[in-house]
Write an enzyme that holds these catalytic residues in place. Structure first.
Site, PDB file in Angstrom:
ATOM      1  CE  LYS A 132       0.302   3.202   3.292  1.00 28.43           C
ATOM      2  NZ  LYS A 132      -0.983   3.809   4.676  1.00 28.43           N
ATOM      3  CG  ASP A 176      -2.560   5.704   2.506  1.00 20.85           C
ATOM      4  OD1 ASP A 176      -2.939   4.788   2.455  1.00 20.85           O
ATOM      5  OD2 ASP A 176      -3.028   5.972   3.843  1.00 20.85           O
ATOM      6  CG  ASP A 199      -2.313  -2.279   4.345  1.00 22.90           C
ATOM      7  OD1 ASP A 199      -2.568  -2.224   5.197  1.00 22.90           O
ATOM      8  OD2 ASP A 199      -3.001  -1.872   3.198  1.00 22.90           O
ATOM      9  NE  ARG A 248     -11.524   3.600   5.191  1.00 24.45           N
ATOM     10  CZ  ARG A 248     -11.441   3.823   5.872  1.00 24.45           C
ATOM     11  NH1 ARG A 248     -12.961   4.563   6.691  1.00 24.45           N
ATOM     12  NH2 ARG A 248     -10.287   4.055   6.165  1.00 24.45           N
ATOM     13  CG  ASP A 293      -1.864   0.948   0.914  1.00 29.23           C
ATOM     14  OD1 ASP A 293      -1.949   1.830  -0.285  1.00 29.23           O
ATOM     15  OD2 ASP A 293      -2.440   1.575   2.891  1.00 29.23           O
ATOM     16  CD  GLU A 345      -5.192   0.246   0.769  1.00 31.10           C
ATOM     17  OE1 GLU A 345      -4.986   0.042   1.734  1.00 31.10           O
ATOM     18  OE2 GLU A 345      -5.724   2.082   1.277  1.00 31.10           O
TER      19      GLU A 345
END
Length: 463
Positions: free
Chosen positions: A236, A306, A247, A310, A229, A308
């Site tokens: 990030k 970021d 992740d 969900r 991620d 993502e």
């Protein structure tokens, strides 16, 4: 993966005994020991305190060891035993006033090493546990399998590699497997497709079913499998990316739970879905304020690229709910807010069903694999409102991030479906007894225990 040898494995030489003692058993033991041994043990201050180890010496060198159990032995009591014994010998933990399954798990999980990409280190002491039950051995194997997946770097574990690992697992136990990719994925799982669109490594959904007895409860497991991620366009900072290979920890835990259930042949049916994606930056990646459709028919405004995970889970949950499972459980390394609230060791549990939540909490307490329930606070529901779509993927306020993520997911679970969402860190920041630094299958043991209890009740109620 390094696991403690099976007690049935043949050994090249004699095994040195380890006697495990509670504090009230130390003096009776010393009363029967020879004078030099008793004097040596007393001189070293051994009183049976938890995890304390004293080596015993005989005419030919080390003749065995004592392990302190303390008043309430746990898995951790056995988790660093290997660090206190000299290598190069075979050891046997003698039967005593402790749970052999707990001992096996503590030793096996403490001696775990991830050595796929490094030169072998000196061997650890080999410790067997007499009468360790199959349950403990299979749980240890499942946890170490999940740890291996989490520890594997993203250049060696992309979306297809994660799906391959899940496929191999499913086929080993005779499960029926589907892999959804390409146009089928874009049409049926549009949110998963949108998250993975920025990567050259295409996204896919792995789905498998195990168990065919319709009288057994159906358990649906969903896992967030974001293999790396970057944060997407909401990139990030570099420090926040250092552990983003983990992740996909939710997917690893879901697969580990499935492995334990199938290996122990619990009387349940499994329906497992893993969203295998990479969140990258490119001309094809989703952008802030894009509106994407979901499998459930809801349109979502992307408030932050970021957030993502969900989106991936939204499609998986909507699909899983169609089968009307007895329980629907998802696992995800979803929010930093959960870590701010509860720290790294305590996964956040959200649920719309008290029986399911209480089952998970009780099993976690019994297994030393704790969870902490947080509320699905209805008062924050409006924070997900969007002026241009059915809902936003993030809140309009900078508070309660873990709750907001759970409320978002709840939109994709039909009313009446018992559902639990576990927001986990899936990592040990440092090495502790039974918990080596690196990937950790938090909530795996707790979830397995809850499913096992449900299966037991369901079997008892059958005519």
């Amino acid at each position: 993966m390094i696991l403690t040898p099976d007690p049935q494995t043949s050994h090249s030489g004699p095994r040195l005994p380890i006697r495990a003692l509670r504090p009230d058993a130390v003096e009776p033991f010393l009363a029967t020991a020879d004078t030099p041994t008793a004097a040596s043990v007393r001189m070293q201050g051994f009183t049976g305190q938890a995890s304390a180890v004293v080596l015993l010496h005989g005419p030919n060198g080390c003749s065995g060891a004592l392990l302190g159990l303390g008043d309430r032995p746990t898995q951790a009591t056995f988790g660093d035993l290997h660090t206190k014994l000299p290598p190069g010998a075979e050891w046997s933990l003698l039967p005593g006033d402790y749970d052999p399954g707990q001992a096996w798990l503590g030793i096996a999980l403490g001696t775990y090493r991830f050595e796929r990409f490094r030169r072998p280190r000196p061997p650890l002491p080999r410790i067997s546990v007499d009468h360790a039950p199959d349950r403990a051995r299979h749980l240890a194997s499942a946890i170490c399998f999940a740890r291996d997946l989490i520890n594997t770097p993203a250049n060696h574990l992309g979306p297809s590699d994660l799906a391959d690992a899940g496929t191999t697992l499913a086929e080993r136990y005779g499960a029926a497997v589907r892999r959804i990719r390409g146009a089928e994925l874009e049409d049926g799982y549009p949110a998963v497709h949108a998250v993975g669109a920025g990567s050259e490594r295409p996204p896919e959904v792995l789905q498998f079913n195990w168990g065919s007895d319709s009288s057994h409860p159906l358990i649906s497991l969903c896992g967030k499998g974001v293999c790396f991620d970057s944060g997407g366009y909401d990139l990030k900072p570099s420090a926040a990316m250092l552990r983003m290979k983990k992740d996909m920890g939710g997917a690893a835990i879901a697969l580990g739970v499935a492995q334990a259930v199938m290996a122990l042949n619990l009387p349940v049916r499994l329906d497992v879905r893993i969203g295998c994606v990479e969140n990258s930056v490119s001309g094809h990646a989703m952008r802030p304020l894009d509106i994407i459709r979901t499998r459930a028919g809801l349109n979502v405004e992307v408030g932050n690229t970021d957030a993502e995970g969900r989106l991936v889970l939204a499609d998986l949950l909507a699909d899983a709910a169609d089968a009307k499972p007895h329980w629907l459980i998802d696992f995800a390394t979803l929010t930093g807010a959960a870590r701010v609230a509860l720290g790294p060791d305590l996964p956040a549990l959200f649920s719309n069903d008290d029986a399911l939540a209480n089952g998970l909490l009780a099993a976690g307490t019994a297994a030393d694999d704790p969870l902490w329930r947080l509320p699905l606070w209805q008062g924050y529901e409006s924070w997900l409102d969007s002026p241009t779509a059915d809902l936003n993927s993030v809140a309009s306020k900078p508070f309660a991030g873990a709750i907001i993520a759970a409320l978002f997911l709840r939109r994709f679970v039909p009313s009446g479906t018992p559902w639990a969402h576990i927001d986990t860190y899936a990592w040990n920041d440092s090495t502790r007894a039974g918990k080596p630094e690196g990937g950790e299958a938090q909530a795996l043991h707790a979830t397995f225990g809850a499913i096992e209890a449900l299966a037991s009740v369901s079997t008892t109620k059958r005519p």
